[in-house]
Scaffold this active site. Structure first.
Site, PDB file in Angstrom:
ATOM      1  N   ASP A 178       0.828  -1.205   0.000  1.00 19.26           N
ATOM      2  CA  ASP A 178       0.000   0.000   0.000  1.00 19.26           C
ATOM      3  C   ASP A 178       0.864   1.257   0.000  1.00 19.26           C
ATOM      4  O   ASP A 178       0.633   2.198  -0.767  1.00 19.26           O
ATOM      5  CB  ASP A 178      -0.937   0.000   1.221  1.00 19.26           C
ATOM      6  CG  ASP A 178      -1.734  -1.291   1.323  1.00 19.26           C
ATOM      7  OD1 ASP A 178      -1.830  -1.997   0.299  1.00 19.26           O
ATOM      8  OD2 ASP A 178      -2.240  -1.607   2.413  1.00 19.26           O
ATOM      9  N   TYR A 227      -6.274 -11.349   8.626  1.00 21.77           N
ATOM     10  CA  TYR A 227      -5.087 -11.023   7.817  1.00 21.77           C
ATOM     11  C   TYR A 227      -3.845 -11.649   8.470  1.00 21.77           C
ATOM     12  O   TYR A 227      -3.037 -12.307   7.812  1.00 21.77           O
ATOM     13  CB  TYR A 227      -4.937  -9.506   7.710  1.00 21.77           C
ATOM     14  CG  TYR A 227      -3.786  -9.057   6.833  1.00 21.77           C
ATOM     15  CD1 TYR A 227      -3.975  -8.786   5.484  1.00 21.77           C
ATOM     16  CD2 TYR A 227      -2.507  -8.902   7.362  1.00 21.77           C
ATOM     17  CE1 TYR A 227      -2.920  -8.380   4.681  1.00 21.77           C
ATOM     18  CE2 TYR A 227      -1.447  -8.499   6.568  1.00 21.77           C
ATOM     19  CZ  TYR A 227      -1.655  -8.232   5.222  1.00 21.77           C
ATOM     20  OH  TYR A 227      -0.598  -7.834   4.436  1.00 21.77           O
TER      21      TYR A 227
END
Ligand code: GLA
Length: 392
Positions: A178, A227
């Protein structure tokens, strides 16, 4: 809201709140993930792009050791002092992103900054859509604070500082995707990342295609453990392959081929084997996708996006009913070349490769199918791959 309007609002709020203009303003965009899912922390490959929406971070040094952060979109102000910078466990947890970034800009010793700062930030990335609004905030803060304090980290180092803020302040064990996409985005191009060498290459996209993000209404949350458990399974699998493969040099799933997975998966639990095959397949798909893109084969590239989603759905189990419904609806529309979930998964958005001339038709068809199943409509927006983070 347009980027210019966000900028104007951030700067005027700064003046209203602090009585002067900000010394520095930086902008950083969100990102879409196009191909290569959960490969970043496995030292693999990803195609992504910076989007045309982002966060503006306006800042001036303080006269003393106070740190003041104003979140325009939240309507909240967080204040602390250099000596008290620490992760925030409840309440204004949004402050963890800029505060963690500031903390690691000074190697975890924020008192060494000497002086505090005052900042106002705001943006136009939809929250919870899986478009990395938190990385955009970190990267805008990193660039702006670096300018104010005169540190001299390069873009990759700043991306890693933002990632460290995620790990230690926000509690999300993310990879570098990201932050790197926000830093290295280029107008009209995809970013092809290699997370072993940290090389980030711009791959131009033709004019005839665009991306459409379809935001499901399923909540997307990465900090709730799903996650982290996927990441752990990948690391456990890598240890297994390192032990059984005779070729040596195996540290991450990046080093394992599909053929090796088939031969040696027996030594793993059923679940761990399923998790491991996803990033292994994704790495192969990104490399195939690069070859197809260089030949202008968008249909071929799109087919790999559909395969990627199937792998998420069946092996990594990071999809959900809503994302599956969007991808299934996309498959029936000839002007969609490919579709898959984008980012961590478990909710959030799908990324579609589309013919932009048919955008309205595609959005209407997907909304119709989605509404029939879930009673509400997803949000569809065309995304232009755009330039990465910069000072204004
Ligand atoms: C999230 C994480 C990234 C990456 C993606 C999945 O966006 O923050 O580091 O792991 O999920 O590819």
């Amino acid at each position: 809201m347009l980027n210019q309007e966000v900028y104007d609002k951030v700067v005027s709020e700064f003046a209203a709140k602090f009585g002067s203009k900000p010394q520095v303003v930086a902008y950083a965009p969100g990102r879409i993930e196009v191909l290569g899912n959960h490969t970043d922390y496995n030292e693999g490959y990803v195609f992504s792009a910076a989007i045309d929406k982002g966060t503006f971070f306006a800042v001036s040094p303080a006269d003393d050791d106070t740190v003041t952060l104003v979140a325009l979109d939240m309507g909240e102000t967080y204040a602390t002092t250099l000596g008290a910078v620490a992760p925030i466990k409840s309440g204004m947890t949004w402050a963890n992103y800029p505060l963690g970034t500031f903390n690691w800009l000074f190697g975890g010793k924020p008192a060494e900054a000497g002086k505090g700062f005052k900042a106002v930030f705001g943006g136009n990335i939809p929250l919870g859509a899986g478009l990395s609004s938190s990385a955009a905030l970190e990267m805008a803060a990193a660039l702006a604070l670096q300018k104010v304090y005169g540190t001299s980290f390069d873009r990759t180092e700043l991306a890693k500082i933002g990632q460290k803020a995620e790990h230690t302040f926000a509690g999300c064990p993310c990879g570098l995707l990201d932050q790197a996409s926000s830093m290295y985005g280029q107008s009209g191009a995809l970013v092809k990342s290699d997370f072993r060498t940290n090389e980030f290459e711009a791959v131009p996209m033709g004019d005839g295609v665009a991306f459409m993000m379809v935001k499901s209404n399923a909540k997307h949350a990465l900090v709730d453990g799903a996650y982290a458990s996927r990441r752990q399974a990948c690391e456990d699998a890598a240890k297994h392959f390192a032990a059984v493969l005779r070729k040596g040099g195996v540290t991450h799933l990046r080093d394992v081929t599909m053929a090796e997975w088939v031969l040696y998966r027996g030594g793993l639990s059923e679940t761990t084997a399923k998790r491991a095959v996803h990033p292994i397949g994704e790495d192969e798909r990104v490399l195939q996708g690069a070859a197809l893109l260089s030949k202008g084969d968008l249909k071929g590239f799109g087919a790999l996006m559909y395969d990627s989603h199937e792998s998420s759905r069946n092996w990594f189990e990071n999809s959900c009913e809503e994302l599956d419904a969007i991808v299934d609806a996309a498959k029936a529309i000839p002007e969609v070349y490919g579709a898959r979930l984008s980012g961590g998964g478990f909710g959030g958005s799908c990324c579609l490769l589309v013919d932009p001339a048919a955008a309205d038709k595609i959005a209407a068809a997907i909304a119709r199918e989605y509404k029939a199943k879930f009673g509400d409509e997803p949000t569809c927006s065309l995304i232009k791959p755009s330039e990465g983070a910069h000072l204004i």
